[in-house]
Design a protein around this motif. Sequence first.
Motif, PDB file in Angstrom:
ATOM      1  N   LYS A   1      25.709  54.149  49.290  1.00 36.25           N
ATOM      2  CA  LYS A   1      25.705  53.054  48.659  1.00 36.25           C
ATOM      3  C   LYS A   1      26.431  53.002  47.192  1.00 36.25           C
ATOM      4  CE  LYS A   1      21.245  51.024  50.007  1.00 36.25           C
ATOM      5  NZ  LYS A   1      19.829  50.370  49.821  1.00 36.25           N
ATOM      6  N   ASN A   2      26.318  53.991  46.459  1.00 33.15           N
ATOM      7  CA  ASN A   2      27.205  54.057  45.487  1.00 33.15           C
ATOM      8  C   ASN A   2      28.731  54.107  45.870  1.00 33.15           C
ATOM      9  OD1 ASN A   2      25.010  54.065  43.642  1.00 33.15           O
ATOM     10  ND2 ASN A   2      25.014  56.386  43.606  1.00 33.15           N
ATOM     11  N   ARG A   3      28.910  54.697  46.827  1.00 32.50           N
ATOM     12  CA  ARG A   3      30.474  55.144  47.238  1.00 32.50           C
ATOM     13  C   ARG A   3      30.936  53.483  47.822  1.00 32.50           C
ATOM     14  NH1 ARG A   3      30.250  60.699  50.816  1.00 32.50           N
ATOM     15  NH2 ARG A   3      30.220  62.256  48.971  1.00 32.50           N
ATOM     16  N   HIS A   4      30.153  52.850  48.604  1.00 26.81           N
ATOM     17  CA  HIS A   4      30.190  51.405  49.079  1.00 26.81           C
ATOM     18  C   HIS A   4      30.660  50.373  47.772  1.00 26.81           C
ATOM     19  CE1 HIS A   4      30.110  48.049  51.363  1.00 26.81           C
ATOM     20  NE2 HIS A   4      29.189  47.472  50.773  1.00 26.81           N
ATOM     21  N   TRP A   5      29.887  50.578  46.967  1.00 29.63           N
ATOM     22  CA  TRP A   5      30.032  49.616  45.912  1.00 29.63           C
ATOM     23  C   TRP A   5      31.235  50.059  44.895  1.00 29.63           C
ATOM     24  CZ3 TRP A   5      28.173  45.076  45.790  1.00 29.63           C
ATOM     25  CH2 TRP A   5      27.214  44.555  46.281  1.00 29.63           C
ATOM     26  N   ILE A   6      31.486  51.315  44.799  1.00 29.62           N
ATOM     27  CA  ILE A   6      32.848  51.766  44.001  1.00 29.62           C
ATOM     28  C   ILE A   6      33.947  51.322  44.813  1.00 29.62           C
ATOM     29  CG2 ILE A   6      34.141  53.847  43.477  1.00 29.62           C
ATOM     30  CD1 ILE A   6      31.425  55.044  42.912  1.00 29.62           C
ATOM     31  N   PHE A   7      33.837  51.327  45.938  1.00 30.02           N
ATOM     32  CA  PHE A   7      34.945  51.092  46.909  1.00 30.02           C
ATOM     33  C   PHE A   7      35.120  49.655  46.796  1.00 30.02           C
ATOM     34  CE2 PHE A   7      37.573  49.848  50.769  1.00 30.02           C
ATOM     35  CZ  PHE A   7      38.501  50.939  50.685  1.00 30.02           C
ATOM     36  N   LEU A   8      34.251  48.730  47.008  1.00 29.30           N
ATOM     37  CA  LEU A   8      34.388  47.275  46.844  1.00 29.30           C
ATOM     38  C   LEU A   8      34.788  46.902  45.542  1.00 29.30           C
ATOM     39  CD1 LEU A   8      30.903  46.147  48.234  1.00 29.30           C
ATOM     40  CD2 LEU A   8      33.207  46.011  49.282  1.00 29.30           C
ATOM     41  N   VAL A   9      34.549  47.763  44.201  1.00 25.64           N
ATOM     42  CA  VAL A   9      35.043  47.150  43.142  1.00 25.64           C
ATOM     43  C   VAL A   9      36.543  47.472  43.165  1.00 25.64           C
ATOM     44  CG1 VAL A   9      35.036  47.624  40.427  1.00 25.64           C
ATOM     45  CG2 VAL A   9      32.682  47.399  41.667  1.00 25.64           C
ATOM     46  N   PHE A  10      36.971  48.458  43.435  1.00 31.66           N
ATOM     47  CA  PHE A  10      38.301  48.945  43.618  1.00 31.66           C
ATOM     48  C   PHE A  10      39.095  48.162  44.555  1.00 31.66           C
ATOM     49  CE2 PHE A  10      41.728  51.329  45.571  1.00 31.66           C
ATOM     50  CZ  PHE A  10      42.631  51.799  44.808  1.00 31.66           C
ATOM     51  N   PHE A  11      38.662  47.526  45.627  1.00 31.47           N
ATOM     52  CA  PHE A  11      39.135  46.638  46.602  1.00 31.47           C
ATOM     53  C   PHE A  11      39.173  45.004  45.839  1.00 31.47           C
ATOM     54  CE2 PHE A  11      38.660  43.172  49.736  1.00 31.47           C
ATOM     55  CZ  PHE A  11      39.861  43.430  50.430  1.00 31.47           C
ATOM     56  N   TRP A  12      38.447  44.750  45.393  1.00 32.92           N
ATOM     57  CA  TRP A  12      38.530  43.441  44.823  1.00 32.92           C
ATOM     58  C   TRP A  12      39.464  43.222  43.518  1.00 32.92           C
ATOM     59  CZ3 TRP A  12      37.818  39.853  48.127  1.00 32.92           C
ATOM     60  CH2 TRP A  12      36.889  40.018  48.912  1.00 32.92           C
ATOM     61  N   SER A  13      39.133  44.522  42.573  1.00 34.53           N
ATOM     62  CA  SER A  13      40.240  44.565  41.666  1.00 34.53           C
ATOM     63  C   SER A  13      41.885  44.661  41.989  1.00 34.53           C
ATOM     64  CB  SER A  13      39.811  45.908  40.593  1.00 34.53           C
ATOM     65  OG  SER A  13      38.618  45.614  40.210  1.00 34.53           O
ATOM     66  N   LEU A  14      41.884  45.437  42.952  1.00 37.19           N
ATOM     67  CA  LEU A  14      43.328  45.626  43.572  1.00 37.19           C
ATOM     68  C   LEU A  14      43.765  44.342  43.967  1.00 37.19           C
ATOM     69  CD1 LEU A  14      45.630  47.654  44.108  1.00 37.19           C
ATOM     70  CD2 LEU A  14      44.553  47.993  46.196  1.00 37.19           C
ATOM     71  N   LEU A  15      42.991  43.577  44.651  1.00 32.98           N
ATOM     72  CA  LEU A  15      43.237  42.403  45.265  1.00 32.98           C
ATOM     73  C   LEU A  15      43.638  41.282  44.172  1.00 32.98           C
ATOM     74  CD1 LEU A  15      43.616  40.707  47.812  1.00 32.98           C
ATOM     75  CD2 LEU A  15      41.253  39.971  47.724  1.00 32.98           C
ATOM     76  N   GLY A  16      42.835  41.267  43.194  1.00 23.97           N
ATOM     77  CA  GLY A  16      42.980  40.359  42.200  1.00 23.97           C
ATOM     78  C   GLY A  16      44.162  40.692  41.633  1.00 23.97           C
ATOM     79  N   ILE A  17      44.817  41.919  41.102  1.00 28.50           N
ATOM     80  CA  ILE A  17      45.902  42.315  40.429  1.00 28.50           C
ATOM     81  C   ILE A  17      46.956  41.858  41.126  1.00 28.50           C
ATOM     82  CG2 ILE A  17      47.149  44.031  39.591  1.00 28.50           C
ATOM     83  CD1 ILE A  17      44.405  45.565  38.791  1.00 28.50           C
ATOM     84  N   THR A  18      46.837  42.230  42.458  1.00 35.90           N
ATOM     85  CA  THR A  18      48.121  41.758  43.511  1.00 35.90           C
ATOM     86  C   THR A  18      48.221  40.081  43.600  1.00 35.90           C
ATOM     87  OG1 THR A  18      47.196  43.690  44.971  1.00 35.90           O
ATOM     88  CG2 THR A  18      48.837  41.911  45.785  1.00 35.90           C
ATOM     89  N   ILE A  19      47.061  39.482  43.681  1.00 44.27           N
ATOM     90  CA  ILE A  19      47.603  38.097  43.775  1.00 44.27           C
ATOM     91  C   ILE A  19      47.891  37.573  42.307  1.00 44.27           C
ATOM     92  CG2 ILE A  19      46.119  35.764  43.620  1.00 44.27           C
ATOM     93  CD1 ILE A  19      44.154  37.196  45.610  1.00 44.27           C
ATOM     94  N   TRP A  20      47.650  38.222  41.234  1.00 47.15           N
ATOM     95  CA  TRP A  20      48.096  37.728  39.948  1.00 47.15           C
ATOM     96  C   TRP A  20      49.648  38.081  39.899  1.00 47.15           C
ATOM     97  CZ3 TRP A  20      50.257  40.233  35.738  1.00 47.15           C
ATOM     98  CH2 TRP A  20      50.361  39.370  34.436  1.00 47.15           C
ATOM     99  N   ALA A  21      49.871  39.273  40.422  1.00 47.31           N
ATOM    100  CA  ALA A  21      51.499  39.870  40.135  1.00 47.31           C
ATOM    101  C   ALA A  21      52.239  38.841  41.206  1.00 47.31           C
ATOM    102  CB  ALA A  21      51.542  41.262  40.786  1.00 47.31           C
ATOM    103  N   GLN A  22      51.673  38.439  42.048  1.00 49.38           N
ATOM    104  CA  GLN A  22      52.460  37.475  42.984  1.00 49.38           C
ATOM    105  C   GLN A  22      52.744  35.898  42.306  1.00 49.38           C
ATOM    106  OE1 GLN A  22      50.740  37.346  46.687  1.00 49.38           O
ATOM    107  NE2 GLN A  22      51.842  39.006  47.426  1.00 49.38           N
ATOM    108  N   MET A  23      51.436  35.651  41.604  1.00 47.11           N
ATOM    109  CA  MET A  23      51.670  34.425  40.891  1.00 47.11           C
ATOM    110  C   MET A  23      52.376  34.193  39.932  1.00 47.11           C
ATOM    111  SD  MET A  23      49.707  32.113  42.535  1.00 47.11           S
ATOM    112  CE  MET A  23      48.332  32.071  43.834  1.00 47.11           C
ATOM    113  N   ILE A  24      52.304  35.259  38.995  1.00 50.56           N
ATOM    114  CA  ILE A  24      52.972  35.308  37.781  1.00 50.56           C
ATOM    115  C   ILE A  24      54.730  35.184  37.861  1.00 50.56           C
ATOM    116  CG2 ILE A  24      53.634  37.916  37.494  1.00 50.56           C
ATOM    117  CD1 ILE A  24      52.222  35.372  34.881  1.00 50.56           C
ATOM    118  N   GLU A  25      55.304  35.286  39.361  1.00 54.70           N
ATOM    119  CA  GLU A  25      56.516  35.262  39.360  1.00 54.70           C
ATOM    120  C   GLU A  25      57.070  33.729  39.479  1.00 54.70           C
ATOM    121  OE1 GLU A  25      57.477  37.467  42.844  1.00 54.70           O
ATOM    122  OE2 GLU A  25      57.278  39.304  41.987  1.00 54.70           O
TER     123      GLU A  25
END
Length: 349
Positions: free
Chosen positions: A6-30
Amino acid sequence: MITINKNRHWIFLVFFWSLLGITIWAQMIEDFDFWSATYQAVLVLICSVFLAHFLSDVILPNALRKNKMNWFAVQSVIVTLLLSLCLALIYTVFSDEISRVRAYPGDGDLSSVHFLWSRFCGSIPAAILINGTACGLRFYQEHNVIEQNHAALKQVHLEAQIKILQDQINPHLMFNVLNHIHILMQSDVKLASVLLVQFSDILRYQLYECNKEYVPLHLEIKYLKDLIAVEKTRWGNELEVKSKWNIEDGQLQIVPLLLVPLIENAFKHVSRLPNQKGYVHLSCRQENKELIFRIENSHTEQYKLPSKSQGLGLENVKKRLAIQYPEKYQLNIEKTDSDFTVTVVLDLK
């Protein structure tokens, strides 16, 4: 183990959503200013997290429990289209003609309604990827839980089966010996007393040692020796009983009472030719973490002793070997016109 997963699952989810948010923002800022890009990235992330987790954490587990995966497929399409619509609305609300031309050159001259429709269709692959990733992670987690529960149930079933097989041995042996002691009490009190003392050692071992999954080899060997001594006392001069023991390392572990049915079987089915003694010969040696147990008894169909009960015998041993020593044993049975021999080789590593 479940907590770690369960801990690994949540750690991966936080990493996944954080990476997705940063990627979206990087595309938007252009194509947008800082705050507009940030607002859009946050809103996209909120919608994605809410809908994806509603699909993966509420709908999917319910579908798995009720085995309604066809309905889940329909619900997945609906949630994916809803997420696409949310993304399209965000892009439409936060964009103007200038930013649309800059961000989406082919759609810059479209009206707001047509631009919304264009962004809706264009967002479907992203929505599928987001929902698919969330559901894939959840399905993997649910599959692990199911596998762990199945393994636990299987282990409980095997332990219960072993307990049943082991418990079948004790009453059978006890009734045989106690019945013989009762008979001896009327004819040979001294011999009955000796037999009773020997039998008390057997009971002590069964009561205090055999509740464990494994016991030291030297304790099990002592128990088998006591059992042979009891049988030898019971039969007296009617049978020739010989046993040889050669144990190098008595601290090796073995499951308790595994070989008892073979000894019971040999004495129960021993037969004698006229004017000849029957015999039971046993040898047990251990070397290089391997135990070799061999027991042989005289056997003829014509003169074998009658038995009302077929007993558990070999079937009991076969089942326990298959459960407790899978692919770590050899069982060889030889039957001729004059004898019956059973050899068991155990890997005690």
